[in-house]
Design a protein around this motif. Structure first.
Motif, mmCIF file in Angstrom:
data_model
loop_
_atom_site.group_PDB
_atom_site.id
_atom_site.type_symbol
_atom_site.label_atom_id
_atom_site.label_comp_id
_atom_site.label_asym_id
_atom_site.label_seq_id
_atom_site.Cartn_x
_atom_site.Cartn_y
_atom_site.Cartn_z
ATOM 1 N N TRP A 1 5.552 9.532 6.957
ATOM 2 C CA TRP A 1 4.133 9.182 6.882
ATOM 3 C C TRP A 1 3.970 7.670 7.002
ATOM 4 O O TRP A 1 3.078 7.189 7.693
ATOM 5 N N MET A 2 4.817 6.940 6.301
ATOM 6 C CA MET A 2 4.717 5.482 6.322
ATOM 7 C C MET A 2 4.896 4.940 7.740
ATOM 8 O O MET A 2 4.103 4.111 8.209
ATOM 9 N N GLU A 3 5.921 5.411 8.441
ATOM 10 C CA GLU A 3 6.149 4.894 9.794
ATOM 11 C C GLU A 3 5.019 5.291 10.731
ATOM 12 O O GLU A 3 4.561 4.470 11.540
ATOM 13 N N ASP A 4 4.541 6.519 10.612
ATOM 14 C CA ASP A 4 3.430 6.946 11.454
ATOM 15 C C ASP A 4 2.194 6.070 11.201
ATOM 16 O O ASP A 4 1.488 5.691 12.144
ATOM 17 N N LEU A 5 1.935 5.764 9.932
ATOM 18 C CA LEU A 5 0.789 4.922 9.590
ATOM 19 C C LEU A 5 0.948 3.520 10.165
ATOM 20 O O LEU A 5 0.017 2.971 10.775
ATOM 21 N N LEU A 6 2.123 2.940 10.014
ATOM 22 C CA LEU A 6 2.373 1.589 10.530
ATOM 23 C C LEU A 6 2.152 1.528 12.033
ATOM 24 O O LEU A 6 1.500 0.603 12.550
ATOM 25 N N VAL A 7 2.719 2.489 12.734
ATOM 26 C CA VAL A 7 2.615 2.487 14.197
ATOM 27 C C VAL A 7 1.164 2.622 14.637
ATOM 28 O O VAL A 7 0.695 1.910 15.538
ATOM 29 N N GLU A 8 0.424 3.538 14.003
ATOM 30 C CA GLU A 8 -0.953 3.780 14.427
ATOM 31 C C GLU A 8 -1.872 2.612 14.048
ATOM 32 O O GLU A 8 -2.742 2.218 14.844
ATOM 33 N N VAL A 9 -1.692 2.033 12.865
ATOM 34 C CA VAL A 9 -2.524 0.886 12.481
ATOM 35 C C VAL A 9 -2.256 -0.292 13.410
ATOM 36 O O VAL A 9 -3.188 -0.951 13.884
ATOM 37 N N VAL B 1 13.050 1.914 8.576
ATOM 38 C CA VAL B 1 11.707 1.715 9.136
ATOM 39 C C VAL B 1 11.342 0.236 9.097
ATOM 40 O O VAL B 1 10.807 -0.316 10.065
ATOM 41 N N ALA B 2 11.639 -0.416 7.974
ATOM 42 C CA ALA B 2 11.354 -1.846 7.863
ATOM 43 C C ALA B 2 12.085 -2.634 8.937
ATOM 44 O O ALA B 2 11.522 -3.549 9.558
ATOM 45 N N ALA B 3 13.335 -2.292 9.174
ATOM 46 C CA ALA B 3 14.117 -3.011 10.184
ATOM 47 C C ALA B 3 13.518 -2.860 11.571
ATOM 48 O O ALA B 3 13.614 -3.769 12.404
ATOM 49 N N ARG B 4 12.871 -1.727 11.836
ATOM 50 C CA ARG B 4 12.274 -1.497 13.161
ATOM 51 C C ARG B 4 10.927 -2.193 13.328
ATOM 52 O O ARG B 4 10.559 -2.532 14.457
ATOM 53 N N HIS B 5 10.186 -2.388 12.253
ATOM 54 C CA HIS B 5 8.791 -2.799 12.407
ATOM 55 C C HIS B 5 8.379 -4.081 11.672
ATOM 56 O O HIS B 5 7.406 -4.714 12.080
ATOM 57 N N ALA B 6 9.040 -4.433 10.588
ATOM 58 C CA ALA B 6 8.490 -5.437 9.672
ATOM 59 C C ALA B 6 8.738 -6.870 10.126
ATOM 60 O O ALA B 6 9.793 -7.207 10.667
ATOM 61 N N ASP B 7 7.747 -7.704 9.868
ATOM 62 C CA ASP B 7 7.935 -9.154 9.944
ATOM 63 C C ASP B 7 8.560 -9.664 8.650
ATOM 64 O O ASP B 7 9.293 -10.651 8.653
ATOM 65 N N VAL B 8 8.250 -8.987 7.538
ATOM 66 C CA VAL B 8 8.847 -9.285 6.237
ATOM 67 C C VAL B 8 9.353 -7.980 5.649
ATOM 68 O O VAL B 8 8.590 -7.022 5.509
ATOM 69 N N LEU C 1 0.829 -1.194 0.000
ATOM 70 C CA LEU C 1 0.000 0.000 0.000
ATOM 71 C C LEU C 1 0.870 1.253 0.000
ATOM 72 O O LEU C 1 1.909 1.297 0.663
ATOM 73 N N ASP C 2 0.436 2.258 -0.735
ATOM 74 C CA ASP C 2 1.084 3.565 -0.716
ATOM 75 C C ASP C 2 0.587 4.296 0.532
ATOM 76 O O ASP C 2 -0.592 4.639 0.648
ATOM 77 N N ALA C 3 1.477 4.518 1.492
ATOM 78 C CA ALA C 3 1.070 5.101 2.776
ATOM 79 C C ALA C 3 0.345 6.430 2.609
ATOM 80 O O ALA C 3 -0.539 6.765 3.404
ATOM 81 N N GLY C 4 0.687 7.174 1.569
ATOM 82 C CA GLY C 4 0.063 8.470 1.370
ATOM 83 C C GLY C 4 -1.401 8.405 0.991
ATOM 84 O O GLY C 4 -2.113 9.407 1.067
ATOM 85 N N PHE C 5 -1.867 7.236 0.556
ATOM 86 C CA PHE C 5 -3.261 7.073 0.151
ATOM 87 C C PHE C 5 -4.191 6.719 1.312
ATOM 88 O O PHE C 5 -5.406 6.689 1.135
ATOM 89 N N TRP C 6 -3.627 6.424 2.502
ATOM 90 C CA TRP C 6 -4.430 5.764 3.525
ATOM 91 C C TRP C 6 -4.508 6.540 4.829
ATOM 92 O O TRP C 6 -3.552 7.184 5.257
ATOM 93 N N LEU D 1 -7.851 2.211 7.434
ATOM 94 C CA LEU D 1 -7.027 1.070 7.033
ATOM 95 C C LEU D 1 -7.121 -0.055 8.064
ATOM 96 O O LEU D 1 -7.241 -1.232 7.708
ATOM 97 N N ALA D 2 -7.069 0.292 9.346
ATOM 98 C CA ALA D 2 -7.203 -0.731 10.386
ATOM 99 C C ALA D 2 -8.533 -1.461 10.260
ATOM 100 O O ALA D 2 -8.605 -2.684 10.428
ATOM 101 N N ARG D 3 -9.604 -0.721 9.942
ATOM 102 C CA ARG D 3 -10.903 -1.362 9.750
ATOM 103 C C ARG D 3 -10.869 -2.349 8.587
ATOM 104 O O ARG D 3 -11.350 -3.487 8.711
ATOM 105 N N ASP D 4 -10.266 -1.959 7.445
ATOM 106 C CA ASP D 4 -10.235 -2.841 6.288
ATOM 107 C C ASP D 4 -9.374 -4.079 6.539
ATOM 108 O O ASP D 4 -9.733 -5.193 6.152
#
Length: 317
Positions: free
Chosen positions: A131-139, A171-178, A77-82, A87-90
């Motif tokens: 934006w991407m990291e903020d979105l990941l953390v909040e979702v 950011v991926a190294a801090r948060h991602a499973d993949v 997903l493009d973080a800027g679109f969401w 997103l959490a609901r979907d």
């Protein structure tokens, strides 16, 4: 998903394979891709997030109804679109209705024209990564909340981060499973969204960057195979496939970790094993037009060992 960068995989049982489905002219065409992916032994059906492509969540919901096993990944997903709440609901809805098969993949976005077409703000890379990291953390916070409704089946929903920039990979190294490496880089001086294949050296440097930034945090590494072909003459096929691309030569494609040109399935399997050992990739994704070729490699990697197995491995390895 506890393999660290560089862990590698000794054989097909340790690998994961996904197919990215962005376009289909009909339900029948989409269903055919999902069916073939399942029959070929793929693990993941993935959906991109681009204007002009199928809607990612609608696509994955349809795939869930067609196949009871395949995992469902937004790739990415493009973080800027969401918006985080929507997103959490979907994500939670799809996880509930699929029986817990969703993987949330997010990236910083790289196609400026799509943002302008959609009327969505475009920012410099550093801002988009934030934006991407903020979105990941909040979702993730919302999905972990016991009071969130709908409540996802998976606790937590696996997180995939796609990036090639050093900032995005941090950011991926801090948060991602993949950690998903698309294997392509922005062409300097060109409009955002103009890409070229990354060299083996560039991919290796970014893999090392993730390893250092992760500091032992467990994750898997996935690479998107942009081009896949099995043919006795890989050089000729590579030249045909990149003809007309001013940013990629046949030599670039042949050497890139984000392409697979092999003489046959056994050669392709040997190449993926070497890439696992060299780069730490234990997951490989590709576009739907490469499904059949990569499917033959998947079958080769997952073939039960037999009396001729070690001899064949020595011959192609």
């Amino acid at each position: 998903m506890a393999d660290g960068v560089g862990a590698g995989a000794a054989g097909g049982a340790g690998f994961e394979f996904g197919v990215n489905v962005g376009r289909a002219a009909s339900r029948a065409g989409f269903a055919d891709v999902v069916r073939r992916a399942g029959e070929a032994g793929f693990d993941v059906i993935a959906a991109p997030d681009h204007l002009g492509c199928l809607s990612p969540f609608v696509s994955l919901a349809t795939a869930a109804s067609l196949d009871p096993r395949l995992r469902l990944r937004t790739y990415v997903l493009d973080a800027g679109f969401w918006n985080a709440a929507l997103l959490a609901r979907d994500v939670a809805t799809l996880d509930v209705l699929s029986g817990g098969r969703v993987e949330l993949g997010v990236g910083a976005g790289h196609v400026r024209d799509e943002h302008e077409d959609a009327g969505v703000r475009w920012g410099p890379l550093a801002e988009r990564v934030r934006w991407m990291e903020d979105l990941l953390v909040e979702v993730r916070r919302r999905l972990a909340d016991e009071a969130h409704s709908p409540r996802p089946v998976q606790r937590p929903v696996p997180l995939v981060v796609g990036a090639m920039s050093r900032a995005g990979l941090a950011v991926a190294a801090r948060h991602a499973d993949v950690v998903a490496f698309p294997g392509a880089l922005q062409v300097r001086g060109e409009r955002p969204g103009t890409l070229r294949l990354a060299t083996a050296e560039e991919v290796a440097e970014r893999v090392a960057h993730v390893r250092e930034a992760a500091a032992g945090r467990p994750h898997r590494c996935d690479v998107l195979l942009q081009l896949v072909a099995l043919d006795p003459d890989p050089e000729r096929v590579a030249a045909e496939l990149v003809a007309g691309d001013p940013h990629t030569s046949a030599a670039d494609a042949l050497a890139s970790p984000a392409c697979l040109f092999a003489t046959d399935a056994a050669d392709g399997a040997a190449q993926l094993r070497r890439r696992s050992a060299e780069f730490g990739f234990t997951a490989f994704s590709t576009h739907d037009w490469n499904l059949d070729a990569l499917g033959r490699v998947v079958a080769e990697l997952r073939r039960p060992p037999g009396p001729a197995g070690p001899v064949a491995a020595q011959r192609v390895g």
